[in-house]
Design a protein around this motif. Sequence first.
Motif, mmCIF file in Angstrom:
data_model
loop_
_atom_site.group_PDB
_atom_site.id
_atom_site.type_symbol
_atom_site.label_atom_id
_atom_site.label_comp_id
_atom_site.label_asym_id
_atom_site.label_seq_id
_atom_site.Cartn_x
_atom_site.Cartn_y
_atom_site.Cartn_z
ATOM 1 N N ARG A 129 4.261 5.262 8.041
ATOM 2 C CA ARG A 129 3.225 4.287 8.423
ATOM 3 C C ARG A 129 2.927 3.374 7.226
ATOM 4 O O ARG A 129 3.375 2.256 7.165
ATOM 5 C CB ARG A 129 1.973 5.046 8.901
ATOM 6 C CG ARG A 129 1.063 4.220 9.785
ATOM 7 C CD ARG A 129 0.059 3.384 9.018
ATOM 8 N NE ARG A 129 -0.839 4.177 8.200
ATOM 9 C CZ ARG A 129 -1.685 3.637 7.318
ATOM 10 N NH1 ARG A 129 -1.733 2.324 7.143
ATOM 11 N NH2 ARG A 129 -2.466 4.410 6.585
ATOM 12 N N ASP A 130 2.230 3.884 6.206
ATOM 13 C CA ASP A 130 1.922 3.035 5.050
ATOM 14 C C ASP A 130 3.198 2.716 4.264
ATOM 15 O O ASP A 130 3.360 1.612 3.757
ATOM 16 C CB ASP A 130 0.896 3.729 4.148
ATOM 17 C CG ASP A 130 -0.298 2.831 3.830
ATOM 18 O OD1 ASP A 130 -0.315 1.685 4.308
ATOM 19 O OD2 ASP A 130 -1.193 3.277 3.096
ATOM 20 N N HIS A 148 -6.686 9.131 -0.227
ATOM 21 C CA HIS A 148 -5.570 8.216 0.074
ATOM 22 C C HIS A 148 -5.621 7.125 -0.980
ATOM 23 O O HIS A 148 -6.533 6.301 -0.986
ATOM 24 C CB HIS A 148 -5.782 7.645 1.487
ATOM 25 C CG HIS A 148 -4.776 6.608 1.901
ATOM 26 N ND1 HIS A 148 -3.813 6.851 2.860
ATOM 27 C CD2 HIS A 148 -4.578 5.325 1.509
ATOM 28 C CE1 HIS A 148 -3.076 5.756 3.034
ATOM 29 N NE2 HIS A 148 -3.524 4.819 2.223
ATOM 30 N N HIS A 186 -3.770 4.074 -3.602
ATOM 31 C CA HIS A 186 -2.705 3.097 -3.842
ATOM 32 C C HIS A 186 -2.529 2.916 -5.344
ATOM 33 O O HIS A 186 -3.410 3.239 -6.126
ATOM 34 C CB HIS A 186 -3.039 1.775 -3.140
ATOM 35 C CG HIS A 186 -2.743 1.815 -1.672
ATOM 36 N ND1 HIS A 186 -1.637 1.219 -1.121
ATOM 37 C CD2 HIS A 186 -3.403 2.411 -0.642
ATOM 38 C CE1 HIS A 186 -1.626 1.434 0.186
ATOM 39 N NE2 HIS A 186 -2.685 2.156 0.512
ATOM 40 N N ASN A 212 2.101 3.470 -2.688
ATOM 41 C CA ASN A 212 1.115 4.522 -2.433
ATOM 42 C C ASN A 212 1.271 5.643 -3.453
ATOM 43 O O ASN A 212 2.192 5.625 -4.259
ATOM 44 C CB ASN A 212 1.372 5.120 -1.039
ATOM 45 C CG ASN A 212 0.853 4.252 0.075
ATOM 46 O OD1 ASN A 212 1.220 3.089 0.180
ATOM 47 N ND2 ASN A 212 0.013 4.817 0.906
HETATM 48 ZN ZN LIG Z 1 -3.027 2.746 2.497
#
Ligand SMILES: [Zn+2]
Length: 245
Positions: free
Chosen positions: A12-13, A206, A208, A242
């Motif tokens: 997804r990311d 989560h 980055h 990420n």
């Molecule tokens: Zn993200």
Amino acid sequence: MQKIKIFDSTLRDGAQAEGISFSAEDKLAVVQYLDNFGVDYIEGGNPASNPKDCEFFERAKQLELKTSKLVAFTSTHKVGGDPSKDMSLNAVLQAGTEYVSVFGKSWDIHVTEILNATLEQNLDIIQSTINYLTKKGKKVFFDAEHYFDGYKANPEYALKTLEVAKNAGAVALVLCDTNGATFPFETEETVKRVVELFGDLEIGIHTHNDIGLAVANAISAVRSGATHVQGTCGGFGERCGNMDL
Ligand SMILES: [Zn+2]
């Protein structure tokens, strides 16, 4: 010792990274690999965003996963809308996964300037989205977008979004450093506060990597009591990527 749940967002990311494009076939192969490896959650994509993700979730229903749970991703429904008529939420129900990640806004200025909504309206859509999916039997993770910037700007409001998500039935609260520019000492403090208030739920992180601290921030979060860590294989993701699992 707390068990840490690993949440892989490569599909997804990670798929937001420049130069990456997964076919449904590729995604199925990655899921098998991650399941063999033993990650807890695999975020497969956003079924409302493109037909490939839709096809992937349809075909993934045939997979027999040993260890991993598949997760579908969506945003909160539109302001003023009805969750039962929302295309994204219905696509997520169609995807047939037990788990759903719902991302919503927790930074006040993003609510008023980007969503063009009032702070109260944003709380309402967090509540009704999670409540709708929970009633349909989904286990919902609330991804609090820009949580760290939001907490710096307006801690009461950022915490309020989590409280609303919890009361609506979310099973995990995931704190997102969406801009990737938080320092580990800030992460430590911010996560500690959330764990004190909502530690009966799974607290996720989560991060980055815009200032090269995604892994450091995830470690700080775990030290502060987070028990669910999101990232991607090799750190693939938008911009600088990420957290590298
Ligand atoms: Zn993200």
